[in-house]
Each structure stands twice: as structure tokens, then as C-alpha cells.
Motif scaffolding. Sequence first.
Motif, short mmCIF file in Angstrom:
data_model
loop_
_atom_site.label_atom_id
_atom_site.label_comp_id
_atom_site.label_asym_id
_atom_site.label_seq_id
_atom_site.Cartn_x
_atom_site.Cartn_y
_atom_site.Cartn_z
N ALA A 12 18.87 -7.39 1.66
CA ALA A 12 19.22 -6.65 2.87
C ALA A 12 20.50 -6.44 3.33
O ALA A 12 21.15 -5.37 3.27
N ASP A 31 27.33 -15.77 5.58
CA ASP A 31 25.88 -16.30 4.97
C ASP A 31 26.20 -17.65 4.83
O ASP A 31 27.23 -18.23 4.45
N SER A 34 20.96 -20.49 3.50
CA SER A 34 19.90 -21.20 3.77
C SER A 34 18.56 -20.73 3.21
O SER A 34 17.40 -21.35 3.38
N SER A 38 15.84 -13.93 -1.82
CA SER A 38 16.49 -12.83 -2.73
C SER A 38 16.85 -13.35 -4.32
O SER A 38 16.83 -12.86 -5.16
N GLY A 43 12.16 -9.97 -8.85
CA GLY A 43 13.18 -8.84 -8.94
C GLY A 43 12.45 -7.70 -9.59
O GLY A 43 13.12 -6.47 -9.82
N LEU A 44 11.11 -7.77 -9.66
CA LEU A 44 10.56 -6.71 -10.43
C LEU A 44 10.60 -5.31 -9.34
O LEU A 44 10.41 -5.55 -8.18
N PHE A 164 25.91 -18.37 11.06
CA PHE A 164 26.14 -17.64 12.25
C PHE A 164 25.70 -18.40 13.34
O PHE A 164 24.63 -18.68 13.45
N GLY A 311 9.70 -8.15 2.72
CA GLY A 311 8.35 -8.61 2.40
C GLY A 311 8.41 -8.92 0.68
O GLY A 311 9.41 -9.58 0.35
N VAL A 315 13.77 -5.26 -3.51
CA VAL A 315 14.64 -4.77 -4.66
C VAL A 315 14.63 -3.13 -4.33
O VAL A 315 15.19 -2.38 -4.23
#
Length: 347
Positions: A12, A31, A34, A38, A43-44, A164, A311, A315
Motif C-alpha cells: 500500500a 517504515d 514491524s 507484503s 503475490g498471486l 513513526f 486483505g 497486489v
Amino acid sequence: MTDYIIVGSGLAGIAFAETLLQHNKSFIVFDNNSQSSSSIAGGLYNPVILKRFSQVWNANKQLELANSFYAVIEKKLATQFDFKIPIYRKFFSVEEQNNWFTASDKPNLAPFLSTTIVHKKYNGIDSPFGYGEVLHTGYVDTITLLTHYHEYLKSLNLFVSDTFDYTAVKTFDDHIEYQNRKAKHIVFAEGFGMHSNPFFNQLPLDGTKGELFIIRAADLDLDVIINTSVFILPLGDNLFKVGATYNWEDKTNTPTAEGKQELIDRIKEILNCDFEIVEHFAGVRPTVKDRRPLLGTHPKHANLHILNGLGTRGVMLAPTLAKDLYDFIENGKPLDKTIDIKRYAIW
Ligand SMILES: Cc1cc2nc3c(=O)[nH]c(=O)nc-3n(C[C@H](O)[C@H](O)[C@H](O)COP(=O)(O)OP(=O)(O)OC[C@H]3O[C@@H](n4cnc5c(N)ncnc54)[C@H](O)[C@@H]3O)c2cc1C
């Protein structure tokens, strides 16, 4: 003054970063490594929900944009990570074949389901009932994409490897301040990490843990992705990615003995050859109760926005959602009601 701060650089966060770059907006990404969703994902991308034989919500639009979006990044980074490869559904009975043909007659599924049963013989798999081929599928090698994209952002001084700190955010009418920085907007894209975010953690992000393996199977020859209760994805050199499990209770990123056993059992339902487990990963998918993403602006702080709830299909979704959020913030284009966080009256 920077235009944006982005918190999170999973699928995202990087989709939003790339969208900003394409519109000449300035930004910085934080980033803290944590969340692993991803980086470990299968990755399909597959426009059809095979379990229910229904089309993925907005599949045509998402696929079209994702194809061009990832192609632009591949070119820019001079790295291939988007592999167009068929997904074969293994049939276990004549009834399953018949269900496939019924589904392939539906106008919205017809473009994606081949009507020819594939009877190819793969070493290591018995499939007397053959396979159904899903069209316009493939996978994004997410770890390659993320690693290269993070390096690229670092080379432009746009990436901060740090947690952050939400308590350091000061909100004003037309900007925010964070430590020594001023920005017009913050986009939070922390995946399941959203639960630590006091501005948005009231939203119903359930989280669904998934585990997967890399296995080595010297006798398995496969040039497509096989999908049944799990997928088997060929990586080359006798290595295959296999996944994934679904656990709605455990919200940790730690591989478990139960997940391992479940994957082994599922693999044995498909493969009749030996295999060894090379790696075992786990992560929490940012799933939402109503299975729709979480996009929009905080009702009290006009400069704080969220890009979450990708969810099980980050990808395909990330490029479209990044564009939708950008158009909403910059051009006032309304968000689809089904993805706008306004649908939850929680503030
Ligand atoms: C086992 C498994 C298999 C999957 N398979 C597929 C698949 O085949 N196809 C598919 O499309 N999707 C798949 N998914 C889902 C996909 O991975 C997710 O939809 C997607 O990764 C979500 O991306 P995200 O950027 O929203 O969240 P994340 O990937 O969780 O990224 C959030 C980022 O925010 C960072 N962060 C969080 N809090 C902070 C903070 N306070 N400060 C700084 N940084 C912070 C984290 O470090 C992380 O990098 C799978 C997921 C799992 C777990």
C-alpha cells in the motif's frame, strides 16, 4: 513543507509513494519493518475467487491498472518482479469439472475461465480429472519489488527506517507537524500495524494470519501455479512457494507448529513426490470485517488519511486504491462508499 508523509512501505505504502512521484509531489516514507505481510505474500493475482466462483470486486479495473503500474516500476528499476503465469485449478472430480463449466458460462467470469480442460501430466502430481486454467493471472515477487523500491527511495533520500511516533503528531488546519518536519498530509498505510495508531485504531481491521513455505521438490516439474486448497508456485531451481493458511485468532508474525502441519497435510493432498521445507514464514493480512478496504480521511483531522484493508489481495488492489485515495485528497473525487471509512460510524 513536504506534501506528504507516508507511514508504512508495504504494497500500500509504495503504491501511494509511486503515485505521488508520478504527480511530482514531495514526500517522505517511514517504515520500521514491524509487519511482514507484503514481503512474505504469495503475490498471486487472480481475478476469480475460485472457492466461490465469483469475480473479484472490480477485477477488470484493478487488473488493468496493476498491469501498467507494475510495468512502469519494472522499467524504472530495471528489475522484473511481475511474472505472467497461468493458474491451474486442479479438479478432484467430474462434479468439480461441471462446476467449472457452469461458472465459465457466467458473463463476468467468461473472460477469465478457459473452457478447455487441461490434461497435462506434471511429474509429482496425479490429476486424473485435469485442470481448469484461469486467464490473466500471475504473481508479483513481492520481496524483489519491495527491496528494490526501498533502495530506490533511499537513493532519493525519501525513506526513513524508523518507527513513526504517533504522539509526536501536531495537527493544524492546513498542515501537520511531526518532529522537525511540516507536511500537508499524512497517509497511514501500516497494514495490521494500524492497531497502534490512535487516530484510526477504532476501525474494524480484523487481521488474518497466514503461513507459507518455500519447499524444495527435485521431482516436481511445474511451469504453472497450481491452486487447490493451497497454491504451489514454481520459483526455479526446484524451489516452490506453497501457501497459505488462514488463522483468525493468532495475530502474531511467528510461524507455528500447527500452521506447519496444516501446510504439510495440504501439500500431501496434491504432491506424490518428496519435498523438504526450506523456509517457513508468517504474516497478518490486513483484513476487514466487510472484506472491503479502508480508505479516507479522519473526520476531525482533515490532513490525516488512511490506506489500509488490502486483505488477501494487496497486489491487485494497491495501485487502484492508491489512485483512488490520491484523487480523493488532491482532486476531491469522492471515494466509492463501499471503501470509504465513513461507512463506519465510530467517531
Ligand atoms: C501468508 C500470506 C499470503 C498472502 N498471499 C497473497 C497473494 O498471493 N496475493 C495477494 O495479492 N496478497 C496476498 N497476501 C496479502 C497481502 O500481503 C496484503 O494484502 C498486503 O501485503 C497488505 O499490504 P499493506 O502495505 O497494507 O500492509 P503491510 O504489508 O503489513 O505493510 C505495512 C507496513 O507498515 C509498516 N509499519 C507499521 N506500523 C508502523 C509504524 N508505526 N512506523 C513505521 N512503519 C510502520 C510495517 O513495517 C510494514 O512495512 C498474503 C498475505 C499473507 C500474510
